[in-house]
Design an enzyme around this catalytic site. Structure first.
Site, PDB file in Angstrom:
ATOM      1  NE  ARG A  74      -3.834  -2.159   0.211  1.00  0.00           N
ATOM      2  CZ  ARG A  74      -3.566  -3.369  -0.289  1.00  0.00           C
ATOM      3  NH1 ARG A  74      -2.457  -3.588  -0.969  1.00  0.00           N
ATOM      4  NH2 ARG A  74      -4.426  -4.349  -0.149  1.00  0.00           N
TER       5      ARG A  74
ATOM      6  CB  SER B  55      -9.002  -1.221   4.337  1.00  0.00           C
ATOM      7  OG  SER B  55      -9.476  -2.426   3.793  1.00  0.00           O
TER       8      SER B  55
ATOM      9  CD  GLU C 215      -5.592   0.736   2.533  1.00  0.00           C
ATOM     10  OE1 GLU C 215      -5.510  -0.299   3.228  1.00  0.00           O
ATOM     11  OE2 GLU C 215      -6.216   0.795   1.471  1.00  0.00           O
TER      12      GLU C 215
END
Ligand SMILES: Cc1cc2nc3c(=O)[nH]c(=O)nc-3n(C[C@H](O)[C@H](O)[C@H](O)COP(=O)(O)OP(=O)(O)OC[C@H]3O[C@@H](n4cnc5c(N)ncnc54)[C@H](O)[C@@H]3O)c2cc1C
Length: 338
Positions: free
Chosen positions: A164, A238, A334
């Site tokens: 990520r 998320s 995130e």
């Protein structure tokens, strides 16, 4: 080139936050962007590049210029014995592009079906799902330097892809607009079925030799059953990264919680599902005013009505503090906090 003022962003972010942008512009071509870079409104204001708004949270109005990528185009630029090279404009919708790859038999991205957002944002956090990360299929990235307007091509190795993460989320954050991504996709099937839930789904459907289309459909069905559709319930997927902790922390938390799920994250490091940590703190499916967590997945924060960005961010911080108090583990968003 039309620059709009006091533009409401509610339908431009999947959390549905009604923040306003002081200035807003749609960019359809690279030339338009290069022209925009020379204008006073661009030079004198803070800027935010906006794709589909599915990985950011507006915590307040944006007192600057929002540049919305809307460039379109998908072109097969070359092929060799094993690969198709496909160049895609930043403003293309990611999922629609994946469906096109399935239709054309350009293989590799099927596990990444139904991820919201644009193609231009995909390299930023190296999107990933069901055992695949997009970096595996990126050949190069074209980006415009937001200072000079010059075009720069980044080979995949220069993008510093990680979990990520990429150079565009780190040292080059806010410095480039990704205008095109060239993918190197497989001609022959090399399917990734390492992810247990995907494998189990295909087995349950009696699919022994899955096709690219079967995998894409399986991923779409699994995702639809687990994640809220942003068109129905505002969310940005998320909200937190899965924390990676050192062995000492891992052993301490495991000794207190023997049922804790975890994955190895390289020598001496362990990844703990953030959703599990949040669930243990009692947040799963709970609603606090206009915000809450999704009933089937505590890692997804949801807009239960008319949430403001501040409410959502305060709630995220409440989760961060509770998890830190209970487990001594820091959760990191995130999503991009604006
Ligand atoms: C329901 C749901 C499920 C999700 N599932 C996943 C998943 O499985 N895996 C996963 O990895 N992600 C997932 N996400 C997160 C999100 O879909 C991805 O991060 C996606 O790539 C974001 O694309 P976007 O166009 O919406 O980016 P935005 O949210 O618009 O922008 C994200 C960041 O990238 C920057 N940016 C956007 N476009 C450009 C550009 N062209 N050039 C430079 N900077 C740019 C923005 O400034 C911002 O900092 C999910 C989100 C939702 C809502």
């Amino acid at each position: 080139m039309e620059i709009l003022e006091n533009f409401v962003l509610k339908s431009y972010n999947t959390f549905g936050i009604p923040a306003k942008a002081r200035f807003f512009i749609h960019i359809q071509t690279t030339e338009e962007l290069q022209e925009l870079i020379n204008t006073p409104v661009f030079k004198q204001n803070e800027r935010l590049i906006l794709g589909g708004g599915s990985n950011l949270l507006f915590t307040q109005d944006f007192d600057g210029l929002v540049v919305k990528t809307a460039q379109k185009g998908i072109v097969l630029v070359k092929e060799d014995a094993q690969h198709f090279y496909v160049k895609v404009q930043a403003g293309e919708n990611w999922h629609q592009f994946v469906l096109r790859t399935v239709e054309e038999g350009w293989q590799g991205l099927e596990n990444l079906s139904l991820i919201p957002g644009t193609v231009g944002a995909a390299p930023i956090q190296n999107i990933g799902a069901y055992g695949v990360e997009v970096e595996q299929f990126i050949f190069e990235v074209n980006a415009i330097d937001l200072q000079s307007g010059a075009l720069r091509t980044f080979a995949a190795s220069e993008c510093k892809f990680a979990y990520r993460n990429s150079v565009f989320k780190q040292e080059l954050k806010g410095k480039y607009l990704i205008s095109e991504v060239t993918f190197r996709l497989n001609k022959l099937p090399k399917f990734n079925l390492t992810y247990a839930a995907l494998n189990q789904y295909l087995e349950a459907q009696n699919i022994v030799l899955p096709t690219q289309k079967a995998i894409s459909e399986a991923v779409i069905n699994i995702r639809s059953s687990k994640l809220p559709n942003p068109e129905e319930i505002g969310n940005c997927g998320s909200f937190f990264k899965n924390p990676v902790v050192e062995e000492a922390v891992f052993k301490r938390v495991l000794s207190e919680n023997t049922n804790m799920p975890y994955y190895s994250a390289g020598e001496g490091f362990y990844k703990i599902p953030a959703g599990w940590l949040i669930e243990q703190c009692g947040f799963k499916g709970k609603v606090f005013g206009n915000v809450g967590t999704y009933s089937k997945q505590a890692l997804v924060l949801v807009n239960c009505g008319n949430a403001t960005g501040k409410e959502a961010w305060d709630f995220a911080n409440k989760i961060i503090d509770t998890v830190a108090d209970r487990f001594g583990i820091s959760l990191e968003p995130e999503v991009n906090i604006i």
